[in-house]
Design an enzyme around this catalytic site. Structure first.
Site, PDB file in Angstrom:
ATOM      1  CB  CYS A   1      -1.964   6.702   1.306  1.00 54.15           C
ATOM      2  SG  CYS A   1      -3.195   5.623   1.972  1.00 54.15           S
ATOM      3  CD  GLU A  30      -2.951  -1.049   0.328  1.00 53.56           C
ATOM      4  OE1 GLU A  30      -3.083  -0.030  -0.381  1.00 53.56           O
ATOM      5  OE2 GLU A  30      -3.652  -2.057   0.197  1.00 53.56           O
TER       6      GLU A  30
HETATM    7  C1  UN1 Z   1      -3.938   5.576   4.633  1.00 58.74           C
HETATM    8  O1  UN1 Z   1      -3.899   6.786   4.474  1.00 58.74           O
HETATM    9  O2  UN1 Z   1      -2.863   4.913   4.687  1.00 58.74           O
HETATM   10  O3  UN1 Z   1      -9.636   5.770   2.985  1.00 58.74           O
HETATM   11  C2  UN1 Z   1      -5.180   4.804   4.821  1.00 58.74           C
HETATM   12  C3  UN1 Z   1      -9.114   6.384   3.934  1.00 58.74           C
HETATM   13  C4  UN1 Z   1      -8.902   5.638   5.217  1.00 58.74           C
HETATM   14  C5  UN1 Z   1      -7.637   4.855   5.163  1.00 58.74           C
HETATM   15  C6  UN1 Z   1      -6.435   5.633   4.752  1.00 58.74           C
HETATM   16  N1  UN1 Z   1     -10.029   4.762   5.438  1.00 58.74           N
HETATM   17  O4  UN1 Z   1      -8.809   7.569   3.862  1.00 58.74           O
END
Ligand code: UN1
Length: 496
Positions: A289, A255
């Site tokens: 992210c 990820e």
């Molecule tokens: C991340 O930023 O690593 O969709 C995960 C989202 C959250 C998860 C983010 N449920 O923004």
């Protein structure tokens, strides 16, 4: 306001006491730079002992029926429900995200745990029709082994839960290396897990290894005892992880970075678009992210949206994330502040115009920035983990999609439109090239029920919902001959 001491004592954590040493890492409150606690780093030998225990525990755990394994996860979810406020506040203390988001992260853990409990009765394999008479074919999913989970600072507990709750019902044990910036949340979660494991008579299904990336992290990459390594972090580190894990023919689940764009068409509901953009770009101080980094505005609404965004940015309450009224807390570290400031300098040098914000407010606090960017600006291709939002304009949807996809990353994406043709074009194979594509909602804040992950430099992994659980198991194809003949496949005659 929640008191540090109260959070610590409810989660059974010890506050700072005594002087630090080279063998410890500090958990720092990004709000004021104060040391929250020091945690001893594990040596290589201690890491090895953890993995030995994870292997031993796996040999027992894989024989526990999956629905019974689900019971362990159910009990963890119950504990998380009971301490949602405290654990959420600890996330806020250690990461600096606002209280609502800290608690939201714990809710995400609860959600995936509930999902995993249901899944524990649904680890389905397929059955196939054999081409041979008197034969039956099917597949089963078996536990894989101890799974390594390396998580990032920005979702210090939820991303572990996506992995760990699924891995546990799949019959795997879990060795978790949290970010060196967030050891306390990891210890608090481990404390909960230990309590539940003890109560239910299972040990070492979940373990934590806290230490340096170049000691513990690197050891995990080369460790053949961990058939799967799940890694969340930057594209650069992810590339290193993928190479090292694949060199030993292990599996990695990646990820990595996002560079998420949101398209607003002339016919969009602009109120909805505004709210989604501001949450996507400013929420978690732009450190998800999934954060919105680029907004592509169709020419007819571009100036109105730009004006409204500037007005909205002026109303963002920046400050102590423990105060309920705050909307944006600090960045994680002084280095993160430097990266934002130098990113804005580079944007200016490349023809970007800062329309609002971008000032350093002292400590780890910054103003979120709105930057008008020329199409093709090289910096648009890079992820800066900070609240910088680039505004771009376009005339036609085709052009917007081309700009949208013209980045190395491919995590999340969104379009705002009332037109079904524009929406379906964006979702079609010629549209967004991301793992997540939304219509009339933002790029961040995904639910756990869908598979989460992205394409291209984001690494191709899928975690959380849908059939992501399959990554944590090994598939076995079984053919059963219940006839008194031995016909060969492909009609081969081998009589002798
Ligand atoms: C991340 O930023 O690593 O969709 C995960 C989202 C959250 C998860 C983010 N449920 O923004």
């Amino acid at each position: 306001m929640v008191l540090r001491e109260e959070v610590f004592s409810r989660l059974c954590l010890e506050p700072v006491n005594g002087r630090g040493s080279a063998g410890e890492l500090s958990s720092i409150d990004p709000n004021d730079g104060a040391e929250l606690a020091r945690v001893r780093k594990m040596s290589r030998a201690e890491y090895d002992a953890v993995v030995v225990r994870a292997e031993q525990a796996f040999r027992l755990w894989r024989h526990v029926p999956a629905p019974v394994r689900g019971n362990l996860v159910r009990e963890i979810a119950a504990e998380l429900r009971a301490c949602k406020a405290e654990l959420g506040a600890l996330v806020t203390l250690e990461v600096g995200k606002i209280l609502a988001e800290g608690e939201g992260e714990v809710q995400e853990m609860i959600d995936i745990a509930d999902f995993a409990v249901g899944l524990s009765r649904q680890l389905y394999g397929k059955t196939m029709h054999s081409e041979r008479p008197g034969h039956r074919m099917y597949e089963q999913w078996h536990p894989l082994g101890p799974v390594g989970v390396v998580s990032a600072f920005n979702f210090p507990v939820a991303v572990w839960a996506w992995n760990a709750m699924l891995a546990a019902v799949c019959g795997d044990t879990v060795v978790w290396k949290p970010s060196p910036r967030t050891p306390l949340t990891a210890i608090a979660v481990q404390t909960i897990c230990e309590r539940v494991m003890r109560r239910l008579g299972h040990s070492d299904v979940f373990q934590v290894v806290i230490g340096d990336n170049d000691v513990v992290g690197e050891a995990m990459l080369d460790d053949r005892r961990l058939p799967l390594l799940s890694f969340t972090g930057s594209c650069a580190v992810g590339r290193h992880v993928a190479q090292r894990v694949s060199a030993r023919l292990g599996r990695s689940l990646l990820e990595l970075g996002g560079n998420n764009a949101l398209i607003v068409m002339d016919d969009a509901d602009l109120d909805l678009a505004m709210r989604a953009i501001v949450f996507g770009a400013v929420g978690t101080a732009g450190q998800r992210c999934t954060s919105t980094r680029r907004v592509l505005l169709q020419r007819g609404i571009a100036s109105e949206m730009t004006r409204r965004l500037i007005a909205a940015y002026q109303q963002i309450r920046i400050g102590n994330p423990m105060e309920p009224a705050t909307l944006m807390g600090p960045l994680i570290s002084p280095q993160a502040v430097d990266q934002m400031i130098s990113g804005l300098d580079l944007a200016r040098a490349q023809g970007g115009q800062v329309l609002y914000g971008g000032n350093h407010l002292g400590g780890n606090f910054v103003e979120p920035a709105l930057v008008r960017a020329p199409a093709g600006m090289p910096l648009l291709r890079e992820e800066i983990f900070a609240p910088i939002l680039y505004l771009l304009e376009f005339d036609h949807l085709d052009d917007a999609i081309a700009q949208h996809n013209n980045v190395p990353q491919g995590l999340s994406s969104a379009i705002f439109t009332r037109d079904v043709r524009s929406a379906e074009t964006f979702l079609s194979h010629g549209g967004s090239d991301c793992g997540i594509a939304n219509v009339n909602l933002g790029t961040s804040g995904a639910e756990i029920g869908g598979a989460f992950g992205g394409e291209k430099d984001t690494g191709g992994g899928r975690e959380a919902g849908s059939d992501s659980w399959q990554a944590y198991m090994r598939r076995q194809t079984n053919t059963m001959n219940w006839s008194d003949q031995l016909p060969l496949a492909q009609g081969i005659d081998f009589s002798f």
